[in-house]
Write a protein that holds these residues in place. Sequence first.
Motif, PDB file in Angstrom:
ATOM      1  N   PHE A  23      23.742  63.416  44.489  1.00 23.19           N
ATOM      2  CA  PHE A  23      24.624  63.843  43.407  1.00 23.19           C
ATOM      3  C   PHE A  23      24.591  62.847  42.257  1.00 23.19           C
ATOM      4  N   ASP A  24      23.725  61.857  42.321  1.00 17.31           N
ATOM      5  CA  ASP A  24      23.603  60.828  41.287  1.00 17.31           C
ATOM      6  C   ASP A  24      22.617  61.311  40.221  1.00 17.31           C
ATOM      7  N   PRO A  25      23.063  61.533  38.993  1.00 18.23           N
ATOM      8  CA  PRO A  25      22.145  62.060  37.968  1.00 18.23           C
ATOM      9  C   PRO A  25      20.970  61.137  37.667  1.00 18.23           C
ATOM     10  N   SER A  33      19.376  69.347  44.079  1.00 21.10           N
ATOM     11  CA  SER A  33      20.256  68.355  43.440  1.00 21.10           C
ATOM     12  C   SER A  33      20.518  68.723  41.988  1.00 21.10           C
ATOM     13  N   GLN A  34      19.511  69.238  41.304  1.00 19.98           N
ATOM     14  CA  GLN A  34      19.704  69.656  39.911  1.00 19.98           C
ATOM     15  C   GLN A  34      20.778  70.724  39.810  1.00 19.98           C
ATOM     16  N   HIS A  35      20.788  71.650  40.778  1.00 22.50           N
ATOM     17  CA  HIS A  35      21.790  72.715  40.775  1.00 22.50           C
ATOM     18  C   HIS A  35      23.197  72.120  40.813  1.00 22.50           C
ATOM     19  N   MET A  36      23.373  71.054  41.593  1.00 23.85           N
ATOM     20  CA  MET A  36      24.684  70.419  41.713  1.00 23.85           C
ATOM     21  C   MET A  36      25.008  69.549  40.493  1.00 23.85           C
ATOM     22  N   VAL A  37      24.093  68.658  40.170  1.00 25.77           N
ATOM     23  CA  VAL A  37      24.354  67.635  39.157  1.00 25.77           C
ATOM     24  C   VAL A  37      24.595  68.235  37.777  1.00 25.77           C
ATOM     25  N   THR A  38      23.855  69.279  37.432  1.00 28.48           N
ATOM     26  CA  THR A  38      23.980  69.841  36.088  1.00 28.48           C
ATOM     27  C   THR A  38      25.304  70.567  35.861  1.00 28.48           C
ATOM     28  N   GLN A  39      26.099  70.753  36.906  1.00 32.02           N
ATOM     29  CA  GLN A  39      27.429  71.340  36.717  1.00 32.02           C
ATOM     30  C   GLN A  39      28.437  70.308  36.218  1.00 32.02           C
ATOM     31  N   SER A  40      28.252  69.046  36.623  1.00 31.54           N
ATOM     32  CA  SER A  40      29.263  68.014  36.371  1.00 31.54           C
ATOM     33  C   SER A  40      28.874  66.984  35.327  1.00 31.54           C
ATOM     34  N   TYR A  41      27.597  66.920  34.978  1.00 30.91           N
ATOM     35  CA  TYR A  41      27.122  65.860  34.082  1.00 30.91           C
ATOM     36  C   TYR A  41      26.382  66.463  32.896  1.00 30.91           C
ATOM     37  N   ASP A 177      29.355  56.360  45.676  1.00 25.92           N
ATOM     38  CA  ASP A 177      28.860  57.563  46.338  1.00 25.92           C
ATOM     39  C   ASP A 177      29.253  58.774  45.491  1.00 25.92           C
ATOM     40  N   PHE A 178      28.314  59.295  44.732  1.00 27.24           N
ATOM     41  CA  PHE A 178      28.594  60.390  43.801  1.00 27.24           C
ATOM     42  C   PHE A 178      28.986  61.678  44.519  1.00 27.24           C
ATOM     43  N   SER A 179      28.690  61.797  45.797  1.00 27.94           N
ATOM     44  CA  SER A 179      29.076  63.003  46.525  1.00 27.94           C
ATOM     45  C   SER A 179      30.571  63.030  46.809  1.00 27.94           C
ATOM     46  N   ARG A 180      31.279  61.920  46.596  1.00 24.88           N
ATOM     47  CA  ARG A 180      32.720  61.851  46.852  1.00 24.88           C
ATOM     48  C   ARG A 180      33.536  62.407  45.681  1.00 24.88           C
ATOM     49  N   GLY A 181      32.899  62.606  44.557  1.00 24.37           N
ATOM     50  CA  GLY A 181      33.598  63.132  43.391  1.00 24.37           C
ATOM     51  C   GLY A 181      32.840  62.802  42.131  1.00 24.37           C
ATOM     52  N   SER A 182      32.743  63.763  41.244  1.00 26.59           N
ATOM     53  CA  SER A 182      31.969  63.543  40.024  1.00 26.59           C
ATOM     54  C   SER A 182      32.718  62.671  39.037  1.00 26.59           C
ATOM     55  N   VAL A 183      31.959  61.946  38.217  1.00 26.71           N
ATOM     56  CA  VAL A 183      32.523  61.089  37.170  1.00 26.71           C
ATOM     57  C   VAL A 183      31.849  61.402  35.839  1.00 26.71           C
ATOM     58  N   GLY A 184      31.441  62.649  35.683  1.00 24.74           N
ATOM     59  CA  GLY A 184      30.758  63.055  34.464  1.00 24.74           C
ATOM     60  C   GLY A 184      31.716  63.624  33.434  1.00 24.74           C
ATOM     61  N   THR A 185      31.156  64.396  32.520  1.00 21.40           N
ATOM     62  CA  THR A 185      31.935  65.013  31.447  1.00 21.40           C
ATOM     63  C   THR A 185      31.771  66.529  31.435  1.00 21.40           C
TER      64      THR A 185
END
Length: 207
Positions: A23-25, A33-41, A177-185
């Motif tokens: 989950f780390d961009p 992973s792209q499917h997940m990460v691109t939702q939060s970052y 651990d990015f899987s514990r919660g996103s910190v994006g925008t």
Amino acid sequence: YYDYRRVALKSIRAATDVEVQTFDPAVMYDLGSQHMVTQSYEGLIALDGQARIVPALATSWAFSPSGDTLTFRLRGGVHFHQPPSQTWLKARTMDSEDVKASFERMLKSTSAYTYIFDYVQGVEDFRSGKAKHVNGFQTPDSATFTIALKHPFPTMLQWLLAPAAYIVPREVPANYDFSRGSVGTGPWVSTSWDGAVAKFNANRNYW
């Protein structure tokens, strides 16, 4: 990527047969992973439905007349997600120091995309440990970020579409651990991941 922002449903279920690796961009590479990460970052720029570059976390950008600097004006009022049970990130908005820190963090990682900054001034000294920061990443003020290049390189803009160039807060711990919660925008806040199912809530503070 997968854009669910305008789906008129109270909840969305999406499946993938590709295993999620991270989950780390900064180090994300596989499609799952792209499917997940691109939702939060998000990055400074994005592509629209016609594959045109459009503003995202930057509202505008311009190359210098000589073509060797690229300057972005950043969007104001963009808030980072607040991960549950984390105290290291206080509620605040994104600024140019976050952009600089995100790019330097990616360069220090095992990312397959570190090459996108090969033409930035000072990258070699940073990678070798001779410099604490990349002198080609410049922050004239909180709303301005400039990339100084070794020589004109117009493809620099397109390379910043890579998810590895997405922005995270400068305070993010090295071992977070990015899987514990996103910190994006981004428009979706990741709230849990059990190895099979990831859950996201709509970002009510999305710009």
